[in-house]
Design an enzyme around this catalytic site. Structure first.
Site, PDB file in Angstrom:
ATOM      1  N   LYS A  75       0.794  -1.235   0.000  1.00  0.00           N
ATOM      2  CA  LYS A  75       0.000   0.000   0.000  1.00  0.00           C
ATOM      3  C   LYS A  75       0.826   1.286   0.000  1.00  0.00           C
ATOM      4  CE  LYS A  75      -4.417  -0.923   2.100  1.00  0.00           C
ATOM      5  NZ  LYS A  75      -5.231  -0.783   3.316  1.00  0.00           N
ATOM      6  N   ASP A 111     -10.394   3.640   1.983  1.00  0.00           N
ATOM      7  CA  ASP A 111     -10.699   3.145   3.334  1.00  0.00           C
ATOM      8  C   ASP A 111     -11.386   4.223   4.189  1.00  0.00           C
ATOM      9  OD1 ASP A 111      -9.832   0.514   3.164  1.00  0.00           O
ATOM     10  OD2 ASP A 111      -7.768   1.008   3.678  1.00  0.00           O
ATOM     11  N   ALA A 136      -4.435   3.845  15.653  1.00  0.00           N
ATOM     12  CA  ALA A 136      -3.816   4.687  14.610  1.00  0.00           C
ATOM     13  C   ALA A 136      -2.984   3.835  13.664  1.00  0.00           C
ATOM     14  CB  ALA A 136      -2.952   5.762  15.275  1.00  0.00           C
ATOM     15  N   GLY A 137      -3.458   2.589  13.413  1.00  0.00           N
ATOM     16  CA  GLY A 137      -2.812   1.743  12.414  1.00  0.00           C
ATOM     17  C   GLY A 137      -3.288   2.155  11.026  1.00  0.00           C
TER      18      GLY A 137
HETATM   19  P1  NAD Z   1      -2.888  -2.345  11.859  1.00  0.00           P
HETATM   20  O1  NAD Z   1      -2.079  -3.545  12.179  1.00  0.00           O
HETATM   21  O2  NAD Z   1      -2.382  -1.354  10.903  1.00  0.00           O
HETATM   22  O3  NAD Z   1      -3.250  -1.575  13.216  1.00  0.00           O
HETATM   23  C1  NAD Z   1      -3.692  -2.291  14.353  1.00  0.00           C
HETATM   24  C2  NAD Z   1      -4.148  -1.299  15.416  1.00  0.00           C
HETATM   25  O4  NAD Z   1      -4.656  -2.056  16.531  1.00  0.00           O
HETATM   26  C3  NAD Z   1      -3.017  -0.427  15.957  1.00  0.00           C
HETATM   27  O5  NAD Z   1      -3.530   0.835  16.288  1.00  0.00           O
HETATM   28  C4  NAD Z   1      -2.597  -1.183  17.224  1.00  0.00           C
HETATM   29  O6  NAD Z   1      -1.958  -0.363  18.177  1.00  0.00           O
HETATM   30  C5  NAD Z   1      -3.953  -1.646  17.722  1.00  0.00           C
HETATM   31  N1  NAD Z   1      -3.911  -2.781  18.626  1.00  0.00           N
HETATM   32  C6  NAD Z   1      -3.472  -4.034  18.351  1.00  0.00           C
HETATM   33  N2  NAD Z   1      -3.594  -4.807  19.441  1.00  0.00           N
HETATM   34  C7  NAD Z   1      -4.116  -4.025  20.423  1.00  0.00           C
HETATM   35  C8  NAD Z   1      -4.505  -4.239  21.782  1.00  0.00           C
HETATM   36  N3  NAD Z   1      -4.358  -5.449  22.356  1.00  0.00           N
HETATM   37  N4  NAD Z   1      -5.033  -3.222  22.487  1.00  0.00           N
HETATM   38  C9  NAD Z   1      -5.197  -2.000  21.916  1.00  0.00           C
HETATM   39  N5  NAD Z   1      -4.859  -1.727  20.645  1.00  0.00           N
HETATM   40  C10 NAD Z   1      -4.331  -2.735  19.911  1.00  0.00           C
HETATM   41  O7  NAD Z   1      -4.313  -2.928  11.380  1.00  0.00           O
HETATM   42  P2  NAD Z   1      -5.451  -2.148  10.583  1.00  0.00           P
HETATM   43  O8  NAD Z   1      -5.377  -2.520   9.156  1.00  0.00           O
HETATM   44  O9  NAD Z   1      -5.446  -0.717  10.972  1.00  0.00           O
HETATM   45  O10 NAD Z   1      -6.753  -2.877  11.165  1.00  0.00           O
HETATM   46  C11 NAD Z   1      -7.312  -2.502  12.424  1.00  0.00           C
HETATM   47  C12 NAD Z   1      -8.711  -3.114  12.501  1.00  0.00           C
HETATM   48  O11 NAD Z   1      -9.528  -2.562  11.463  1.00  0.00           O
HETATM   49  C13 NAD Z   1      -8.720  -4.632  12.279  1.00  0.00           C
HETATM   50  O12 NAD Z   1      -9.676  -5.183  13.150  1.00  0.00           O
HETATM   51  C14 NAD Z   1      -9.183  -4.796  10.836  1.00  0.00           C
HETATM   52  O13 NAD Z   1      -9.892  -5.987  10.610  1.00  0.00           O
HETATM   53  C15 NAD Z   1     -10.118  -3.602  10.690  1.00  0.00           C
HETATM   54  N6  NAD Z   1     -10.250  -3.107   9.304  1.00  0.00           N
HETATM   55  C16 NAD Z   1     -11.490  -3.028   8.794  1.00  0.00           C
HETATM   56  C17 NAD Z   1     -11.688  -2.547   7.528  1.00  0.00           C
HETATM   57  C18 NAD Z   1     -13.084  -2.457   7.003  1.00  0.00           C
HETATM   58  O14 NAD Z   1     -13.253  -2.197   5.806  1.00  0.00           O
HETATM   59  N7  NAD Z   1     -14.091  -2.617   7.842  1.00  0.00           N
HETATM   60  C19 NAD Z   1     -10.593  -2.119   6.747  1.00  0.00           C
HETATM   61  C20 NAD Z   1      -9.317  -2.217   7.305  1.00  0.00           C
HETATM   62  C21 NAD Z   1      -9.148  -2.720   8.597  1.00  0.00           C
END
Ligand code: NAD
Length: 289
Positions: A75, A111, A136-137
């Site tokens: 990405k 997104d 903030a991922g």
């Molecule tokens: P990422 O790996 O980039 O970020 C993960 C985030 O979760 C970070 O902020 C991290 O600090 C936090 N985190 C992880 N474990 C944690 C814990 N135990 N306690 C607190 N915070 C914690 O992942 P991402 O791509 O940003 O995805 C995050 C969520 O969003 C996932 O559940 C993913 O399935 C969902 N998502 C949904 C869509 C959609 O279209 N609905 C799109 C992308 C991601």
């Protein structure tokens, strides 16, 4: 009878680029939507590593693709191979959708826009209001960047103090300077600040992995932080109703589960490639109920 694709010499191609991609729902979902719409498009997934990306992107142009989706780990790497970026993709520094327009490749990020459209679909009023987001991922950053472009007045972001915390603080500072919207990063462990931020907010968003297995029994917000008028959104879509969404629903609040974001970001991609609206209800019924 289920609508089917009629692939011919005229069929326009769209694909998913990234790795791994074998388990992605995108090909099944987009092909079902193309067939339902009766448009002559076909969607495939290609396993591409960052070192293969330049050639793969050249291939899109040379083979006359209509566009592509880009997923991890490509990405951010993909930016350097594109001709133009939308303002959101440029601010996010990440592209999840490519539009092939003439001889130009344009990078979009749907997104955050998909998330905001999902809020609109649920009647959530966020313009001129403050929002709070945990996480903030990739997903969280896309959401708070788009929110800053879409008219919220302030954004409080909470994240665990992980290895990325300092670089996130820097990104948030740059976003504030570029958009004029105050965006502030806090440690998720600071529960009193979280309580204060949520009490001042019209929308709370969970963009962490908390809520999805193996953390499905957990929630990043305490129940007594909920208040009247707060809309609650989750990015997690598996399970469909997270602990957070169930808790907010029980309080009679507007809730926006993550599946809506997923469908809306896919729909935005289809609008970019085909100019047509994805049949969201049909796709939700077929794949997500
Ligand atoms: P990422 O790996 O980039 O970020 C993960 C985030 O979760 C970070 O902020 C991290 O600090 C936090 N985190 C992880 N474990 C944690 C814990 N135990 N306690 C607190 N915070 C914690 O992942 P991402 O791509 O940003 O995805 C995050 C969520 O969003 C996932 O559940 C993913 O399935 C969902 N998502 C949904 C869509 C959609 O279209 N609905 C799109 C992308 C991601």
């Amino acid at each position: 009878m289920e609508p089917t694709l009629n692939i011919s010499g005229h069929t326009k191609m769209v694909c998913l680029i990234g790795s791994p991609v074998e388990h992605s729902m995108s090909p099944a979902m987009h092909n079902a939507a193309f067939a339902k719409l009766g448009v002559d498009y076909c969607y495939l997934a290609f396993d591409v590593q960052p070192e293969q990306l330049e050639t793969a992107i050249k291939g899109l142009r040379e083979l006359g693709f209509a566009g592509a989706n880009v997923t991890m780990p490509c990405k951010t790497h993909v930016l350097q191979y594109l001709d133009e970026l939308t303002p959101a993709a440029e601010l996010m520094g990440a592209v999840n959708t490519i539009e092939v327009k003439g001889d130009k490749l344009i990078g979009h990020n749907t997104d955050g826009a998909g998330f905001m459209r999902n809020l609109d679909n649920h009647g959530v009023d966020y313009k001129g209001k403050k929002i709070t987001i945990n996480g903030a991922g990739g997903a969280g950053s896309a959401i708070f960047t788009q929110a800053a472009l879409d008219g919220v007045t302030a954004i409080d972001v909470f994240n665990i103090k992980d290895d990325f915390f300092d670089s996130t603080a820097e990104r948030v500072k740059v976003l504030s300077e570029k958009t004029g919207v105050p965006v502030t990063l806090y440690d998720l462990a600071d529960r009193e600040q979280l309580r204060k931020s949520v009490s001042e907010s019209a929308v709370f968003i969970n963009a962490t992995r908390v809520g999805m297995p193996p953390l499905e029994d957990e929630c990043t917000l305490d129940e007594d932080m909920l208040h009247d008028g707060l809309a609650v959104a989750d990015t997690v879509y598996e399970p469909r109703e997270t602990k957070l969404i169930k808790m907010a629903k029980a309080h009679g609040l507007i809730t926006c589960p993550g599946v809506g974001m997923l469908l809306c970001q896919a729909a935005l991609g289809e609008e970019i490639w085909t100019g047509q609206a994805m049949p969201i209800d049909y796709i939700e019924e077929k794949f997500y109920k």
